[in-house]
Design a protein around this motif. Sequence first.
Motif, PDB file in Angstrom:
ATOM      1  N   GLY A 102      -0.791  60.490  -9.416  1.00 23.78           N
ATOM      2  CA  GLY A 102      -1.104  58.946  -9.579  1.00 23.78           C
ATOM      3  C   GLY A 102      -1.676  58.753 -10.772  1.00 23.78           C
ATOM      4  O   GLY A 102      -1.341  57.580 -11.438  1.00 23.78           O
ATOM      5  N   THR A 103      -2.446  59.543 -11.445  1.00 23.40           N
ATOM      6  CA  THR A 103      -3.105  59.191 -12.921  1.00 23.40           C
ATOM      7  C   THR A 103      -1.968  58.998 -13.865  1.00 23.40           C
ATOM      8  O   THR A 103      -1.796  58.246 -14.738  1.00 23.40           O
ATOM      9  CB  THR A 103      -4.310  60.309 -13.105  1.00 23.40           C
ATOM     10  N   GLU A 104      -1.076  59.942 -13.935  1.00 20.27           N
ATOM     11  CA  GLU A 104       0.057  60.085 -14.882  1.00 20.27           C
ATOM     12  C   GLU A 104       0.787  58.773 -14.521  1.00 20.27           C
ATOM     13  O   GLU A 104       1.341  58.338 -15.512  1.00 20.27           O
ATOM     14  CB  GLU A 104       0.947  61.103 -14.885  1.00 20.27           C
ATOM     15  N   SER A 105       1.133  58.449 -13.190  1.00 14.95           N
ATOM     16  CA  SER A 105       1.900  57.462 -13.011  1.00 14.95           C
ATOM     17  C   SER A 105       1.273  56.230 -13.754  1.00 14.95           C
ATOM     18  O   SER A 105       1.983  55.262 -14.153  1.00 14.95           O
ATOM     19  CB  SER A 105       2.144  57.235 -11.660  1.00 14.95           C
ATOM     20  N   LEU A 106      -0.077  55.788 -13.560  1.00 13.37           N
ATOM     21  CA  LEU A 106      -0.674  54.784 -13.925  1.00 13.37           C
ATOM     22  C   LEU A 106      -0.930  54.701 -15.363  1.00 13.37           C
ATOM     23  O   LEU A 106      -0.413  53.539 -15.954  1.00 13.37           O
ATOM     24  CB  LEU A 106      -2.176  54.533 -13.354  1.00 13.37           C
ATOM     25  N   ILE A 107      -1.102  55.735 -16.149  1.00 12.67           N
ATOM     26  CA  ILE A 107      -1.033  56.018 -17.511  1.00 12.67           C
ATOM     27  C   ILE A 107       0.309  55.391 -18.095  1.00 12.67           C
ATOM     28  O   ILE A 107       0.557  54.642 -18.923  1.00 12.67           O
ATOM     29  CB  ILE A 107      -1.605  57.383 -18.062  1.00 12.67           C
ATOM     30  N   LEU A 108       1.357  55.782 -17.423  1.00  8.92           N
ATOM     31  CA  LEU A 108       2.645  55.653 -17.821  1.00  8.92           C
ATOM     32  C   LEU A 108       2.997  54.141 -17.689  1.00  8.92           C
ATOM     33  O   LEU A 108       3.858  53.279 -18.417  1.00  8.92           O
ATOM     34  CB  LEU A 108       3.830  56.361 -17.317  1.00  8.92           C
ATOM     35  N   ALA A 109       2.410  53.552 -16.663  1.00  7.49           N
ATOM     36  CA  ALA A 109       2.916  52.081 -16.268  1.00  7.49           C
ATOM     37  C   ALA A 109       2.100  51.196 -17.543  1.00  7.49           C
ATOM     38  O   ALA A 109       2.633  50.418 -17.884  1.00  7.49           O
ATOM     39  CB  ALA A 109       2.153  51.805 -14.963  1.00  7.49           C
ATOM     40  N   VAL A 110       0.852  51.817 -17.713  1.00  3.90           N
ATOM     41  CA  VAL A 110       0.209  50.989 -18.781  1.00  3.90           C
ATOM     42  C   VAL A 110       0.784  51.314 -20.330  1.00  3.90           C
ATOM     43  O   VAL A 110       0.971  50.159 -20.858  1.00  3.90           O
ATOM     44  CB  VAL A 110      -1.160  51.377 -18.811  1.00  3.90           C
TER      45      VAL A 110
END
Length: 492
Positions: A102-110
């Motif tokens: 999830g952390t990587e997913s959120l970083i990529l969304a940003v």
Amino acid sequence: MIDEDGAPAERVLAEILELRALDRPTHGGRLFAYVYDPAVPGLDELAAAAHAGSAHVNGLDPTAFPSLLAMENALVGAAARLLGGGPGTTAAEVVGSVTSGGTESLILAVKAARDARPELTAPRIVVPASGHAAFAKAAHLLGVTLDTVPVDPKTLRPAAADVAAAIRPETVLVACSAPSYAHGVIDPVAEIAAAAAAAGVRCHVDACFGGWTLPYLRRLGAPVPPFDFAVDGVTSISVDLHKYAYAPKGVSVLLHRDPALRAPQYFAYADWPGYTMVNPVLASTRSGGPIAAAYATLRHLGDAGYLRLAGLTRDAVAGLADAVRGVAGLRLMAEPESTVVCFTSTDPELDLFVLVDELAARGWHTQPQLSYADLPASVHLTVTASVAPRVAEFGPDLVAAVAAARAAGPVRLPDELRALATALTPDALTPDLVAGLAAGLGLGAGSDPAPTGGGALPERMALVNALLDAAPPALRERLLVEFVSLLQRPTY
């Protein structure tokens, strides 16, 4: 650690099993955080075999390893169908990527939102205070300013009007949770997405935590509000497969409503004499093991399996919530609407941190959450399907733990520790001061060495949690960094 002539395989495996014996139990329905156990016979063996078969395959180049491309596309397709990417929704052409969590997913969304607005020199994101800490990590790593919106202490949700008021011309992304991790409540996604759309800003729904289960709970009759691509204005969604899709760590999916929204997520570089690098995610080399394990898990459980597991989880949540309601001095932070039971104390003589230790002594591993702004300290239970057979055991143990916590009384921080926690600034922490604090709390170098090489943790954590709870967030962060640093020491 590295033998001159190597170690026999049997001895190495025995050492790993010995170390694993130090861990919390990942199966059995008594660990309410970090792991997700469906209690499905044979699933572990299937996932492990799939993982082993693809562990050495590299996701860096899909032309060399098309098996991973096929499995990744299948995982993205499954998530897209579940979260509104199928016929009859407003999603035109949902696309996505498999990430490590999830952390990587959120970083990529940003990142995608930031890079879509290259004209902005000082981009910003708007996130509710209840949004996952990974948004703050993304902002820190990507040079984006984080604007937080407070949540109502009763509803535990942000007001859409407050989110709208926080949007500025430099805002590139607005986020909301479905559900939030801390309390398991669903933000007003439709209203927040409408505010973002009116301002011409992307809206990301963080459904990493329980988003895989929400559609199944809805099918079982739960009043789950719209939160996915069926909501106009939602531009991206993240959902972790290693949570309620019950795949092994670590696999998440980041979805975008259409390919144009995903395009800025990629990184490409050709200005060097080696191969042209093209990465859809943060990592270049990616083991195929987690992707194959997730693929095997989804294929094996199927839609009916996930519906059954959601039903077991729903029943377990209801039983645990009833147990909390039945104990004087405890109250639910919110009526459960997903997969979380979260409660707090209404009695000053019932110390939640002592209660957490008492539950641990009875084999129940819960997650204490520190106080924040107007929100009190609380105890978080992540509920999975494996908990269902254990619910009847939890109620009596909770009663006994509460009685023991009352008998023990609240943790009393020594005056000097409380003074330090309330008066110190992060910059004032010196190595000697940190070492003294750690020794007084039973952490780090002052403790007996652990088999892992770092300092041992105390058996009871109430005093540590009380100190952290008394400190403001900035000091909490610094203290935790220093304490964890003391624990992470190499073995030779």
